[in-house]
Enzyme design. Sequence first.
Site, PDB file in Angstrom:
ATOM      1  N   TRP A 142       0.586  -1.282   0.067  1.00  0.00           N
ATOM      2  CA  TRP A 142       0.084  -0.110  -0.219  1.00  0.00           C
ATOM      3  C   TRP A 142       0.898   1.363   0.013  1.00  0.00           C
ATOM      4  O   TRP A 142       0.441   2.505  -0.221  1.00  0.00           O
ATOM      5  CB  TRP A 142      -1.007   0.162   1.067  1.00  0.00           C
ATOM      6  CG  TRP A 142      -0.243  -0.206   2.472  1.00  0.00           C
ATOM      7  CD1 TRP A 142       0.001  -1.451   3.056  1.00  0.00           C
ATOM      8  CD2 TRP A 142       0.679   0.785   3.264  1.00  0.00           C
ATOM      9  NE1 TRP A 142       0.694  -1.183   4.340  1.00  0.00           N
ATOM     10  CE2 TRP A 142       1.178   0.120   4.367  1.00  0.00           C
ATOM     11  CE3 TRP A 142       0.751   2.012   3.235  1.00  0.00           C
ATOM     12  CZ2 TRP A 142       1.918   0.674   5.200  1.00  0.00           C
ATOM     13  CZ3 TRP A 142       1.495   2.844   4.002  1.00  0.00           C
ATOM     14  CH2 TRP A 142       2.148   2.101   5.211  1.00  0.00           C
ATOM     15  N   ASN A 143       2.147   1.247   0.244  1.00  0.00           N
ATOM     16  CA  ASN A 143       2.937   2.620   0.568  1.00  0.00           C
ATOM     17  C   ASN A 143       3.196   3.154  -0.750  1.00  0.00           C
ATOM     18  O   ASN A 143       3.271   4.321  -0.705  1.00  0.00           O
ATOM     19  CB  ASN A 143       4.070   2.335   1.508  1.00  0.00           C
ATOM     20  CG  ASN A 143       5.168   1.445   0.956  1.00  0.00           C
ATOM     21  OD1 ASN A 143       4.799   0.776  -0.132  1.00  0.00           O
ATOM     22  ND2 ASN A 143       6.376   1.475   1.294  1.00  0.00           N
ATOM     23  N   LYS A 166      -2.333  -8.455  -7.569  1.00  0.00           N
ATOM     24  CA  LYS A 166      -3.236  -8.380  -6.420  1.00  0.00           C
ATOM     25  C   LYS A 166      -2.641  -7.105  -5.615  1.00  0.00           C
ATOM     26  O   LYS A 166      -1.612  -7.207  -4.914  1.00  0.00           O
ATOM     27  CB  LYS A 166      -3.075  -9.641  -5.570  1.00  0.00           C
ATOM     28  CG  LYS A 166      -4.149  -9.951  -4.511  1.00  0.00           C
ATOM     29  CD  LYS A 166      -3.636 -10.270  -3.200  1.00  0.00           C
ATOM     30  CE  LYS A 166      -2.834  -9.694  -2.506  1.00  0.00           C
ATOM     31  NZ  LYS A 166      -3.361  -8.392  -1.971  1.00  0.00           N
ATOM     32  N   PRO A 167      -3.520  -6.215  -5.669  1.00  0.00           N
ATOM     33  CA  PRO A 167      -3.252  -5.028  -5.129  1.00  0.00           C
ATOM     34  C   PRO A 167      -3.513  -4.948  -3.241  1.00  0.00           C
ATOM     35  O   PRO A 167      -4.113  -5.961  -3.082  1.00  0.00           O
ATOM     36  CB  PRO A 167      -4.042  -3.790  -5.656  1.00  0.00           C
ATOM     37  CG  PRO A 167      -5.303  -4.495  -5.861  1.00  0.00           C
ATOM     38  CD  PRO A 167      -4.821  -5.957  -6.341  1.00  0.00           C
ATOM     39  N   GLY A 220       6.845  -6.156  -0.244  1.00  0.00           N
ATOM     40  CA  GLY A 220       6.048  -5.995   0.875  1.00  0.00           C
ATOM     41  C   GLY A 220       6.762  -6.419   2.004  1.00  0.00           C
ATOM     42  O   GLY A 220       8.199  -6.402   1.801  1.00  0.00           O
ATOM     43  N   SER A 221       6.417  -6.997   3.170  1.00  0.00           N
ATOM     44  CA  SER A 221       7.106  -7.128   4.302  1.00  0.00           C
ATOM     45  C   SER A 221       7.896  -8.440   4.136  1.00  0.00           C
ATOM     46  O   SER A 221       7.689  -9.433   3.598  1.00  0.00           O
ATOM     47  CB  SER A 221       6.461  -7.221   5.487  1.00  0.00           C
ATOM     48  OG  SER A 221       5.454  -8.208   5.399  1.00  0.00           O
ATOM     49  N   GLU A 242      10.855  -8.000  -3.120  1.00  0.00           N
ATOM     50  CA  GLU A 242      11.445  -6.892  -2.743  1.00  0.00           C
ATOM     51  C   GLU A 242      10.868  -6.439  -1.514  1.00  0.00           C
ATOM     52  O   GLU A 242       9.670  -6.057  -1.301  1.00  0.00           O
ATOM     53  CB  GLU A 242      10.759  -5.398  -3.653  1.00  0.00           C
ATOM     54  CG  GLU A 242      11.166  -5.580  -5.077  1.00  0.00           C
ATOM     55  CD  GLU A 242      12.720  -5.023  -5.131  1.00  0.00           C
ATOM     56  OE1 GLU A 242      13.192  -4.607  -4.297  1.00  0.00           O
ATOM     57  OE2 GLU A 242      13.307  -5.499  -6.111  1.00  0.00           O
ATOM     58  N   CYS A 276      10.207   1.876   2.056  1.00  0.00           N
ATOM     59  CA  CYS A 276      11.372   0.842   2.336  1.00  0.00           C
ATOM     60  C   CYS A 276      12.542   1.449   2.402  1.00  0.00           C
ATOM     61  O   CYS A 276      13.486   0.682   3.336  1.00  0.00           O
ATOM     62  CB  CYS A 276      11.009  -0.081   1.317  1.00  0.00           C
ATOM     63  SG  CYS A 276      11.501   0.247  -0.386  1.00  0.00           S
ATOM     64  N   GLU A 371      11.818  -2.508  11.427  1.00  0.00           N
ATOM     65  CA  GLU A 371      11.517  -1.163  10.560  1.00  0.00           C
ATOM     66  C   GLU A 371      10.416  -0.742  11.370  1.00  0.00           C
ATOM     67  O   GLU A 371       9.143  -1.108  11.660  1.00  0.00           O
ATOM     68  CB  GLU A 371      10.974  -1.992   9.237  1.00  0.00           C
ATOM     69  CG  GLU A 371      11.169  -1.349   8.163  1.00  0.00           C
ATOM     70  CD  GLU A 371      10.466  -2.025   6.707  1.00  0.00           C
ATOM     71  OE1 GLU A 371       9.890  -3.134   6.969  1.00  0.00           O
ATOM     72  OE2 GLU A 371      10.869  -1.554   5.565  1.00  0.00           O
TER      73      GLU A 371
END
Length: 474
Positions: A142-143, A166-167, A220-221, A242, A276, A371
Site C-alpha cells: 500500500w505504501n 493483487k493490490p 511487501g514485508s 522486494e 522501504c 522497521e
Amino acid sequence: MFVNGQWISAFGWFPVRSPATGEIIAELPSAGIEEAMLAADAASAAFQTWRQTTAHHRCALLRAWYNAVIEHTEGIARTITMEMGKPIQEARGEVVYAASFIDWFAEEGRRVGGESMPSQHGDKRLATLQQPVGPVYAITPWNFPAAMITRKLAPALAVGCTAIVKPPVQAPLTALYFAKLWEDVGGPPGTLQVITTADPRTVSQVMFDDPRIRKLTFTGSTEVGKRLYEQSAKTLKRMSLELGGHAPFIIFEDADLDAAVDEVVACKFRNAGQTCVCTNRIYVHRSIASQFAEKLAVAVNRLQVGDPLLESTRIGPLVDEHARDKALSHIADAVAQGARIIAGGVRMEGFYVQPTVLQDVTATMLIMQEETFGPVAPLITFDSEAEVVAAANASPYGLAAYLWTRNLTRAQLVAEALEYGMIGVNDGAPSTAQAPFGGNKDSGLGREGGHWGLQEYLDVKFISTKLERCTLES
Ligand code: NAD
C-alpha cells in the site's frame, strides 16, 4: 475488479477507508477461488497470443499507457492520497515516478536480444534467445500503490508476459485506475488483470498451486515475503522479492551539514516514514552530533502535519492503527531505555504521529532492530569509519544505505564496505527508472528497474544447431 478485459464483481465485498478521516471511500468486490481461477485461465490464454506480438507493438502500447497515466496524474494522485494518506504533493511525485518506469521499459523492451558464441566444432552454431517467463502474479504493497505496480508490470508486459496484480487490501483503487487506463489504450484482454480481495491468502494459494503461473513478483514485508517464497516452491516459480529495509544514514564530520539535514528530512519523513528505503538509523559523527541534532530538530518541527489533500501538508496520517501503534511503541521503548525526544513526541488524534527526533539512541532499542515505518528519526553517535560500517552492517536487512562526506576516498571505501543493494553518496533519493532497485539478505531477491528489471521476466534459451557440412558448396 478487472479480469479478462471485463469489470466483474464477486460474492463478497470489502470497504476501503481513508486513513485521514476513517470514512469509507469505496466498496470493492473481494475475489475468492473462483475469480482467481478465472484470472489465471485468462492470463495463460492471453500469454499465447501476447508473446507472439512484436516488441515494437507491445512497446507502442506501453507508450500510449504512459501518456494516459501522465494525462491522469491529478486523478491518480488524489486516489493515492485518499486511499492511503500520502500528502497530495508527494502523490503527484509518485505518479510521475511510476510513469517513468513505463517510459523506460517502453524503450528498453525493444532491446531484448540474444547472443551467439563460437563453437569448438566447425559444423555447430551456438546462440541464445531470451523469451518471456510466462504469466506473472504480482503482489503489491500500500505504501506506493502506483509505482510498485509499474515497476513490475512495465517490464513484464514489454517482454511479452501477462500479469495478474493483487493490490493491497488497504489501497486497491490505484491499481484499478491503472487497469482502466490500460483498457482505454487498447491493452488486450487477459494481458493485465487486477483482482481485488480482502482474502489475499486464498487468492494467492490458487496462483501458487497453478503451474501455468510462472513467476511471483512480490513487494511487501520480509515476514510475508519469506512465507510466499516457501508456498511458491511447490510449482518452483521464478521469484522477485522486494522486502523490508532498515537503512543506515551516515553523516561524517566533513559533511555539508545543512544539505545533510535537508536530505535526512526528505529521506526519513517522506510518506510519513512509510518507505522501504527511508532511513531507520541516523549515525552522526560525535564531533558534530549536537550541532546536527539541533538543526534537525528545527527542520522537523517545521513539518506541517495534517489533511493529506491540502497542498501545504508534508506529513499525513499513517495507514492504519497498527502502523500508528508500532511507531508509538518504538518511541516509548527508546524513551524507556534512555533516549531523549528533541522534536515531536506529542500524541495526536487518529492515525497521525507527530514527526519525532530521538537522541542518545543505542543498539539495544527496538527502533534499531525493527522497521519503524513511521515518522521517527533516531540519532546515534559514532567515532570511526570502521566502527560505523560494522554497526551499519549489523542488520539482517540490506536494501538502501546513505553516507554523507566531502572526502572522495572515504565515500568510495565506505560505499564498497556497506552490505546494501543501493548506496546514496550525498544523495538521499537515489532511485530512478534506469538503475537497479533492490536489496540483499532479508531485503529480498532480484532487481527492478534498468536492464536488470527486464531480466527478471525473461528465460534464456540456448539453441545449438549442427550443420550438415562446414564449407560452402563449390
Ligand atoms: P505486507 O507484507 O503486509 O503486504 C504486502 C502485500 O502482500 C499486500 O498486497 C498484502 O495484501 C499481501 N499479503 C499479505 N499477507 C499475504 C498472504 N498471506 N498471502 C498473500 N498475500 C499476502 O506489506 P505492506 O504492509 O503492504 O507493505 C509494507 C512493507 O513493504 C514494508 O516492509 C516495506 O519495507 C516493504 N516495501 C518494500 C519495497 C522494496 O522495494 N523493497 C517497496 C515498498 C515497500
